[in-house]
Write an enzyme that holds these catalytic residues in place. Structure first.
Site, PDB file in Angstrom:
ATOM      1  N   GLU A 165       0.842  -1.207   0.000  1.00 46.70           N
ATOM      2  CA  GLU A 165       0.000   0.000   0.000  1.00 46.70           C
ATOM      3  C   GLU A 165       0.876   1.255   0.000  1.00 46.70           C
ATOM      4  OE1 GLU A 165      -3.080  -0.298  -0.535  1.00 46.70           O
ATOM      5  OE2 GLU A 165      -3.700  -2.255   0.236  1.00 46.70           O
ATOM      6  N   GLN A 177       1.160   3.629  -1.897  1.00 48.52           N
ATOM      7  CA  GLN A 177       0.533   4.891  -2.336  1.00 48.52           C
ATOM      8  C   GLN A 177       0.108   5.751  -1.156  1.00 48.52           C
ATOM      9  OE1 GLN A 177      -1.028   1.930  -2.631  1.00 48.52           O
ATOM     10  NE2 GLN A 177      -3.017   2.155  -1.645  1.00 48.52           N
ATOM     11  N   CYS A 219     -12.228  -7.087 -15.121  1.00 44.78           N
ATOM     12  CA  CYS A 219     -13.346  -6.149 -15.050  1.00 44.78           C
ATOM     13  C   CYS A 219     -14.623  -6.901 -14.686  1.00 44.78           C
ATOM     14  CB  CYS A 219     -13.515  -5.423 -16.391  1.00 44.78           C
ATOM     15  SG  CYS A 219     -14.943  -4.316 -16.420  1.00 44.78           S
ATOM     16  N   CYS A 238     -12.412  -2.130 -16.294  1.00 42.02           N
ATOM     17  CA  CYS A 238     -11.510  -1.764 -17.385  1.00 42.02           C
ATOM     18  C   CYS A 238     -11.702  -0.268 -17.691  1.00 42.02           C
ATOM     19  CB  CYS A 238     -11.773  -2.623 -18.623  1.00 42.02           C
ATOM     20  SG  CYS A 238     -13.296  -2.206 -19.479  1.00 42.02           S
TER      21      CYS A 238
END
Ligand code: ADP
Ligand code: ZN
Length: 187
Positions: A89, A91, A145, A179
């Protein structure tokens, strides 16, 4: 240091939610430990999913981790015996994590970072894009997706407007893999 291969580099594992970043990070941690390497695993305290002190994949596998609030805490947990530093993680860390990763790699440590490359709006997320640029190795994973079954590079936030806070963890049911074409950002 190995005189031929020269230890010390950065690996970046990125992609959207459910793309298998944590799974891949845990796989690399496990293999390093099989090779009897000392691995220090970190995650930010903001990520409250599942076990508080473990890196956990949506498929249930996990690795014990130090939960850190400040990037500089990583320094304090790294010892001369540490061979590998793994950060999940990534980010959610501040930009200083880039300098920490670079300095550790310069010292001969294999640094493996995993993190979201885009937020739910499709915007590059925190320090991830910079880490992708400075890393020796970048692995970009895709989920599936849930709308159309194509490879999914985006994370859809469900029933939330784009002006809400970017960081909302601990509620994975609020997000799904999409997507590019099925991804929607509320106006
Ligand atoms: P990340 O860290 O990228 O969010 P995880 O490693 O936590 O990913 O989870 C990956 C696992 O999530 C897959 O192995 C699969 O079992 C599960 N999964 C659930 N939904 C999806 C999806 N839409 N696409 C791919 N994998 C999914
Ligand atoms: Zn789609």
């Amino acid at each position: 240091m190995n005189p031929i291969t020269r230890d010390g580099w950065i690996e970046m594992i990125c992609g959207g939610m459910f793309s298998g970043k944590s799974e891949e990070l845990i796989r690399r941690i496990r293999r390093a430990r099989i090779a009897r390497q000392q691995v220090a695993v970190f995650k930010p305290s903001i990520d409250t999913r599942y076990r508080r002190s473990a890196v956990t994949s949506h498929n249930g596998v996990y690795a014990e981790a130090f939960v850190v609030q400040q990037t500089e805490e990583i320094w304090r947990k790294v010892t001369p015996e540490t061979d590998v530093v793994a950060i999940d993680e990534v980010q959610f860390f501040d930009d200083e994590v880039v300098q920490v990763a670079q300095a550790l790699a310069d010292q001969g440590i294999r640094v493996i970072c995993a993190g979201l490359d885009q937020d739910f709006r499709g915007v590059p997320f925190g320090p991830t894009p910079v880490l992708m640029a400075v890393a020796e190795y970048v692995t970009k994973l895709q989920a599936i997706c849930v709308r159309c079954g194509a490879p999914a590079s985006r994370t859809q936030r469900l029933s939330a407007a784009s002006d809400e806070p970017v960081i909302q963890t601990g509620a994975t049911e609020m997000y799904e893999a999409r997507c590019r074409h099925c991804h929607e950002v509320a106006e």
